[in-house]
Design an enzyme around this catalytic site. Sequence first.
Site, PDB file in Angstrom:
ATOM      1  N   GLU A  76       0.387  -1.640  -0.062  1.00  0.00           N
ATOM      2  CA  GLU A  76       0.000  -0.066   0.292  1.00  0.00           C
ATOM      3  C   GLU A  76       0.992   1.351   0.257  1.00  0.00           C
ATOM      4  OE1 GLU A  76      -2.871  -2.319   3.542  1.00  0.00           O
ATOM      5  OE2 GLU A  76      -2.021   0.093   3.669  1.00  0.00           O
ATOM      6  N   CYS A  89       3.448   8.827   1.765  1.00  0.00           N
ATOM      7  CA  CYS A  89       3.288   7.071   2.688  1.00  0.00           C
ATOM      8  C   CYS A  89       3.539   6.232   2.068  1.00  0.00           C
ATOM      9  CB  CYS A  89       2.401   7.510   3.913  1.00  0.00           C
ATOM     10  SG  CYS A  89       2.819   6.326   4.964  1.00  0.00           S
ATOM     11  N   CYS A  96       5.906  -6.778   7.762  1.00  0.00           N
ATOM     12  CA  CYS A  96       6.905  -6.286   8.565  1.00  0.00           C
ATOM     13  C   CYS A  96       6.952  -7.871   9.729  1.00  0.00           C
ATOM     14  CB  CYS A  96       6.759  -5.074   9.321  1.00  0.00           C
ATOM     15  SG  CYS A  96       7.782  -4.372  10.373  1.00  0.00           S
ATOM     16  N   CYS A 100       4.819  -5.625  16.231  1.00  0.00           N
ATOM     17  CA  CYS A 100       4.432  -4.821  17.363  1.00  0.00           C
ATOM     18  C   CYS A 100       2.846  -5.534  17.200  1.00  0.00           C
ATOM     19  CB  CYS A 100       4.457  -3.559  16.670  1.00  0.00           C
ATOM     20  SG  CYS A 100       5.955  -2.449  16.476  1.00  0.00           S
ATOM     21  N   CYS A 103      -0.034  -3.118  15.751  1.00  0.00           N
ATOM     22  CA  CYS A 103      -0.098  -3.456  14.094  1.00  0.00           C
ATOM     23  C   CYS A 103      -1.260  -4.195  13.356  1.00  0.00           C
ATOM     24  CB  CYS A 103       0.777  -2.743  14.232  1.00  0.00           C
ATOM     25  SG  CYS A 103       1.154  -2.633  12.051  1.00  0.00           S
ATOM     26  N   HIS A 211       6.708   4.821  20.941  1.00  0.00           N
ATOM     27  CA  HIS A 211       5.558   3.867  21.929  1.00  0.00           C
ATOM     28  C   HIS A 211       5.500   4.248  23.429  1.00  0.00           C
ATOM     29  CE1 HIS A 211       4.388   4.092  17.324  1.00  0.00           C
ATOM     30  NE2 HIS A 211       4.776   3.083  17.302  1.00  0.00           N
ATOM     31  N   CYS A 328      -0.899   1.825   8.368  1.00  0.00           N
ATOM     32  CA  CYS A 328      -0.584   0.810   7.786  1.00  0.00           C
ATOM     33  C   CYS A 328      -0.868  -0.577   7.479  1.00  0.00           C
ATOM     34  CB  CYS A 328       0.438   0.655   7.320  1.00  0.00           C
ATOM     35  SG  CYS A 328       0.980   0.601   9.404  1.00  0.00           S
TER      36      CYS A 328
HETATM   37  S1  SF4 Z   1       4.070  -1.001  13.645  1.00  0.00           S
HETATM   38 FE1  SF4 Z   1       3.878  -2.577  12.366  1.00  0.00          FE
HETATM   39  S2  SF4 Z   1       4.406  -2.017   9.995  1.00  0.00           S
HETATM   40 FE2  SF4 Z   1       5.142  -0.680  11.861  1.00  0.00          FE
HETATM   41  S3  SF4 Z   1       7.450  -1.361  12.674  1.00  0.00           S
HETATM   42 FE3  SF4 Z   1       6.046  -2.833  14.431  1.00  0.00          FE
HETATM   43  S4  SF4 Z   1       5.120  -4.321  12.886  1.00  0.00           S
HETATM   44 FE4  SF4 Z   1       6.792  -3.662  11.335  1.00  0.00          FE
END
Ligand code: SF4
Length: 336
Positions: A76, A89, A96, A100, A103, A211, A328
């Site tokens: 995306e 973006c 990924c 996290c 996400c 974070h 995302c």
């Molecule tokens: S927030 Fe999502 S895209 Fe960003 S590093 Fe963590 S898992 Fe990966």
Amino acid sequence: MAGAGEKPFRARQLSTHYFSRLAHEPAQWTDIPAAAREKLAAELLPELMSVVRHISCDDDMTRKTLWRLHDGTLVESVMMRYPDRVTMCVSSQAGCGMNCPFCATGQAGLDRNLSTAEIVHQIVDGVRALRDGEVPGGGPERLSNIVFMGMGEPLANYKRVVGAIRRLTDPEPDGLGLSQRGITVSTVGLVPAMTRFADEGFKCRLAVSLHAPDDELRDTLVPVNTRWKVREVLDAAWEYAAKSARRVSIEYALIRDINDQAWRADLLGRLVKGKPVHVNLIPLNPTPGSQWTASRPEDEAAFVQALEDHGVPVTVRDTRGQEIDGACGQLAATER
Ligand code: SF4
């Protein structure tokens, strides 16, 4: 070009079509003999990716694009128009691997790294679409900013991302001729890669997705923290700031009752005060089915105040694209 049996000067012609004229159809390459165009396109500029769909929202000021790469992988990119600028973006990886928990992209894991060309083309096509009036909404028609905050951890795909920054910022026709200062690269804190990135000599902005200011919470919110601790990540960030002469952006997604307490705001303020920094608070864009959600307005306001009390520059990011699965990875996740 010589390898394709053509005159070397055609390399510059092709590069000019791609980066300067944004002419991506072989039929438009009228300075190259018609018989050679399709062959050169197939060998040197094959179609890397196609648009699955565009989705607009925020009164057409935000447009999200879902791409299908040549092997079927989905990624995306998002274009956000403002009265005075245009920001894109982009994704650096399909999926990924950083895991996290809040996400959408992290939940699906890493598919693969994107190539330099796949990263660059998201932007080149965005610049072309703006020029051709294909993007609804108003405002300027030149791209001003690029943020590597789409799918993926950019510094985990280091060589391709650095290659993309060079292509985007090299003068035409070797690249798009964009300003390094308009590019932001985000990272969860891969310390060795941050140090290496500081030595590239770029003037890009580095954004650190913190974070949480304490290791205990950050170990769970950003699992890579079990490898590199808050202190090490921030030290690497200050080193980048010193070498690039740019303020580092600290990204902090405010998550209700998880990381938005007053004492954490105070701790964050103490860690970053007096440093070349800007804190960007991001109201969490909730992922469907997740227990994580955005902070209460009063907790968000108190968090901002606590940072300001330490003299730390802070803004709350304007969230875009909520009704189009804006966080995302959400759009790709619904397509699977
Ligand atoms: S927030 Fe999502 S895209 Fe960003 S590093 Fe963590 S898992 Fe990966």
